[in-house]
Design a protein around this motif. Structure first.
Motif, PDB file in Angstrom:
ATOM      1  N   VAL A   1      10.402  -1.125  -2.114  1.00 30.06           N
ATOM      2  CA  VAL A   1       9.161  -1.317  -2.886  1.00 30.06           C
ATOM      3  C   VAL A   1       8.476  -2.603  -2.436  1.00 30.06           C
ATOM      4  O   VAL A   1       7.259  -2.632  -2.188  1.00 30.06           O
ATOM      5  N   TRP A   2       9.247  -3.687  -2.343  1.00 26.41           N
ATOM      6  CA  TRP A   2       8.673  -4.947  -1.835  1.00 26.41           C
ATOM      7  C   TRP A   2       8.127  -4.762  -0.435  1.00 26.41           C
ATOM      8  O   TRP A   2       7.033  -5.244  -0.118  1.00 26.41           O
ATOM      9  N   PHE A   3       8.867  -4.057   0.417  1.00 30.09           N
ATOM     10  CA  PHE A   3       8.415  -3.884   1.788  1.00 30.09           C
ATOM     11  C   PHE A   3       7.102  -3.094   1.835  1.00 30.09           C
ATOM     12  O   PHE A   3       6.249  -3.356   2.692  1.00 30.09           O
ATOM     13  N   GLY A   4       6.943  -2.148   0.919  1.00 26.39           N
ATOM     14  CA  GLY A   4       5.685  -1.401   0.867  1.00 26.39           C
ATOM     15  C   GLY A   4       4.499  -2.302   0.585  1.00 26.39           C
ATOM     16  O   GLY A   4       3.435  -2.167   1.199  1.00 26.39           O
ATOM     17  N   VAL A   5       4.670  -3.248  -0.342  1.00 29.30           N
ATOM     18  CA  VAL A   5       3.588  -4.190  -0.655  1.00 29.30           C
ATOM     19  C   VAL A   5       3.349  -5.137   0.521  1.00 29.30           C
ATOM     20  O   VAL A   5       2.206  -5.422   0.896  1.00 29.30           O
ATOM     21  N   PHE A   6       4.433  -5.617   1.115  1.00 34.14           N
ATOM     22  CA  PHE A   6       4.341  -6.476   2.304  1.00 34.14           C
ATOM     23  C   PHE A   6       3.577  -5.759   3.422  1.00 34.14           C
ATOM     24  O   PHE A   6       2.707  -6.336   4.079  1.00 34.14           O
ATOM     25  N   LEU A   7       3.897  -4.495   3.614  1.00 36.50           N
ATOM     26  CA  LEU A   7       3.228  -3.684   4.629  1.00 36.50           C
ATOM     27  C   LEU A   7       1.740  -3.560   4.327  1.00 36.50           C
ATOM     28  O   LEU A   7       0.886  -3.706   5.218  1.00 36.50           O
ATOM     29  N   MET A   8       1.387  -3.292   3.058  1.00 42.63           N
ATOM     30  CA  MET A   8      -0.023  -3.100   2.688  1.00 42.63           C
ATOM     31  C   MET A   8      -0.844  -4.362   2.934  1.00 42.63           C
ATOM     32  O   MET A   8      -2.005  -4.281   3.351  1.00 42.63           O
ATOM     33  N   ILE A   9      -0.261  -5.523   2.667  1.00 39.78           N
ATOM     34  CA  ILE A   9      -0.998  -6.766   2.903  1.00 39.78           C
ATOM     35  C   ILE A   9      -1.260  -6.943   4.393  1.00 39.78           C
ATOM     36  O   ILE A   9      -2.360  -7.340   4.808  1.00 39.78           O
ATOM     37  N   ASN A  10      -0.262  -6.640   5.214  1.00 38.44           N
ATOM     38  CA  ASN A  10      -0.468  -6.678   6.663  1.00 38.44           C
ATOM     39  C   ASN A  10      -1.603  -5.759   7.085  1.00 38.44           C
ATOM     40  O   ASN A  10      -2.488  -6.140   7.867  1.00 38.44           O
TER      41      ASN A  10
ATOM     42  N   ILE B   1      -1.775 -16.751   4.509  1.00 44.00           N
ATOM     43  CA  ILE B   1      -1.006 -17.562   3.558  1.00 44.00           C
ATOM     44  C   ILE B   1      -0.441 -16.674   2.450  1.00 44.00           C
ATOM     45  O   ILE B   1       0.727 -16.794   2.057  1.00 44.00           O
ATOM     46  N   GLY B   2      -1.266 -15.774   1.927  1.00 44.76           N
ATOM     47  CA  GLY B   2      -0.802 -14.851   0.897  1.00 44.76           C
ATOM     48  C   GLY B   2       0.325 -13.961   1.393  1.00 44.76           C
ATOM     49  O   GLY B   2       1.301 -13.713   0.674  1.00 44.76           O
ATOM     50  N   LEU B   3       0.201 -13.496   2.625  1.00 44.75           N
ATOM     51  CA  LEU B   3       1.257 -12.682   3.230  1.00 44.75           C
ATOM     52  C   LEU B   3       2.559 -13.469   3.306  1.00 44.75           C
ATOM     53  O   LEU B   3       3.642 -12.941   3.005  1.00 44.75           O
ATOM     54  N   ALA B   4       2.473 -14.731   3.698  1.00 47.46           N
ATOM     55  CA  ALA B   4       3.668 -15.572   3.811  1.00 47.46           C
ATOM     56  C   ALA B   4       4.318 -15.787   2.448  1.00 47.46           C
ATOM     57  O   ALA B   4       5.558 -15.763   2.325  1.00 47.46           O
ATOM     58  N   ILE B   5       3.505 -15.953   1.410  1.00 51.66           N
ATOM     59  CA  ILE B   5       4.046 -16.155   0.064  1.00 51.66           C
ATOM     60  C   ILE B   5       4.810 -14.913  -0.391  1.00 51.66           C
ATOM     61  O   ILE B   5       5.919 -15.005  -0.947  1.00 51.66           O
ATOM     62  N   VAL B   6       4.226 -13.733  -0.163  1.00 50.99           N
ATOM     63  CA  VAL B   6       4.900 -12.491  -0.560  1.00 50.99           C
ATOM     64  C   VAL B   6       6.186 -12.294   0.237  1.00 50.99           C
ATOM     65  O   VAL B   6       7.197 -11.807  -0.291  1.00 50.99           O
ATOM     66  N   ALA B   7       6.175 -12.692   1.506  1.00 52.90           N
ATOM     67  CA  ALA B   7       7.374 -12.570   2.337  1.00 52.90           C
ATOM     68  C   ALA B   7       8.475 -13.516   1.864  1.00 52.90           C
ATOM     69  O   ALA B   7       9.655 -13.144   1.800  1.00 52.90           O
ATOM     70  N   LEU B   8       8.103 -14.740   1.521  1.00 51.73           N
ATOM     71  CA  LEU B   8       9.081 -15.746   1.115  1.00 51.73           C
ATOM     72  C   LEU B   8       9.507 -15.608  -0.346  1.00 51.73           C
ATOM     73  O   LEU B   8      10.547 -16.128  -0.746  1.00 51.73           O
TER      74      LEU B   8
END
Length: 440
Positions: A370-379, A420-427
């Motif tokens: 689920v987290w990876f799906g959101v991470f993917l969408m931001i990319n 920056i937002g992508l990095a925050i979601v990743a971390l």
């Protein structure tokens, strides 16, 4: 002599077809047929494979969400929402820029499609920001970026497709994407006053004189109430759609149908801005947009079948895992691949090509899908406004009558905030699980 395997040949052919400007759907189909011929499979399989790839109940959400977004735009919801937020926050530093970001977030919860959001709210936002003294290119760039969040903020067509491919609950994906989507919007809001010095017509102190507020010179409370009364049906849209999903009243696919019925009700009986003529035009536009997306989905399913049969998934996912023992390095590699792919391909194509390779890695590393799906969408959202093939850029360039290059340069500050937002979601992966835990 070194010989490439069939799957790799297919990927190379697909890339070459894209370079010579063959449409994405047909590039997927032709390269898949080539690979099937190389492997000795009969073409009699193609019909069954295409049918099985497209006949999935969850995919019905795509055309209905597209139709709902077009109907709501045609009914005038976007215009009323813009007027409300113009009254609510138009006098704050950033002026119509702030309004544009907030409206983009709300409209993302209506349309679920980045390009559709640009087309629906772009003309009004760009015009309003110009009245506030923003350069046209910067206004168009802001709309591109804000509308890109439509594939992050639920109900997102991208999340629907990811849920189908990854076999993850679409409802959970919608809940998980709320806070990251809000974070991306907040970063845009924070950055906007810093870059608003690009205004060429006036300083922040006299913005109110440049763009007259809606509803004349009436007291603020009166104007706020009148604008809210006009916009309330549009503002309730996310509540109706997402509230029904989270309350368990209907599934995400059924929510798309509810959104269409809601738009028809508001357009015909509340605003009375829809007619049978405009309804026919909306159906025609929705059919054209849906056909493009679903054609890509159809041929991508054939492409994915070849990838699986030829074990491209196994070879490439093992290669990805062999790059490093550090999950952070692998995550960084994935992000770079997705960001680069987003410069050249649309989000749907990227998902069907990359996810069969990435998902085994996600499972091997124990990451939350689920987290990876959101991470993917931001990319993928970042890819929507990144040249040379950022779809939002093309739509905005057509609306603003500017070159794609000028808008892309003006979008650089928002590109920084998005990364920056992508990095925050990743971390901080727990950001996607807070609401899921709270609602259990």
């Amino acid at each position: 002599m070194f010989e490439l395997d069939t799957g790799t040949q297919m990927l190379i052919l697909f890339g070459l077809l894209l370079v010579i400007r063959v449409p994405v759907a047909f590039s997927l189909g032709l390269s898949s047929l080539f690979a099937m011929w190389q492997m000795g499979f009969g073409l009699d399989l193609v019909g069954d494979l295409l049918s099985s790839g497209i006949t999935k109940f969850s995919l019905l959400a795509i055309p209905f969400f597209i139709l709902a977004g077009i109907l709501m735009g045609t009914a005038g919801m976007a215009d009323r929402m813009i007027r409300f937020f113009r009254v609510l926050m138009g006098s704050l530093p950033g002026g119509m820029g702030l309004v544009g970001v907030v409206v983009s977030l709300f409209w993302g919860a209506v349309s679920g499609s980045g390009p559709a959001s640009v087309a629906a709210i772009g003309p009004m936002i760009i015009r309003g920001m110009e009245e506030d003294g923003y350069p046209r290119a910067f206004a168009a760039a802001m709309v591109c970026t804000g509308a890109a969040l439509s594939i992050v903020i639920p109900p997102s067509i991208g999340l629907v497709i990811y849920g189908v491919i990854a076999e993850v609950s679409i409802g959970d994906l919608f809940i998980a994407a709320i806070l990251p989507g809000a974070l991306m919007g907040a970063l845009m809001l924070i950055a906007l006053p810093l870059v608003s010095r690009q205004r060429t017509v006036a300083k922040l102190s006299n913005l109110a004189q440049l763009a007259p507020m809606p509803y004349g010179d009436r007291p603020y409370a009166t104007r706020l109430w009148l604008s809210f009364r006009d916009a309330v049906w549009g503002l309730l849209t996310p509540v109706v759609i997402l509230g029904g999903i989270y309350a368990g009243i209907f599934t995400p696919t059924e929510a798309a149908v509810v959104a269409v019925v809601y738009a028809l009700f508001v357009g015909f009986f509340v605003y009375r801005s829809l007619s049978f003529g405009t309804l026919f035009d909306a159906l025609n536009d929705a059919a054209a947009s849906s056909a493009v997306v679903m054609l890509v989905v159809t041929f991508a399913s054939l492409f994915g079948w070849v990838v699986t049969v030829d074990d491209v998934v196994g070879r490439y996912s093992e290669g990805l895992l062999a790059l490093s023992s550090s999950p952070w390095t692998i995550m960084l590699v994935m992000a770079v691949i997705l960001l680069i792919a987003g410069m050249f391909m649309d989000a749907v194509t990227i998902m069907f090509i990359s996810l069969p390779i990435f998902l085994p890695v996600v499972r091997e590393l124990g990451w939350d899908p689920v987290w990876f799906g959101v991470f993917l969408m931001i990319n993928l959202a970042i890819g929507l406004f990144t040249p040379p093939v950022g779809i939002n850029l093309f739509v905005a360039a057509n609306i603003a009558k500017l070159s794609l290059e000028r808008i892309a340069v003006a979008a650089l500050p928002f590109l920084v905030t998005s990364v920056i937002g992508l990095a925050i979601v990743a971390l901080w992966p727990d950001l996607t699980s807070y609401l899921l835990i709270w609602m259990q």
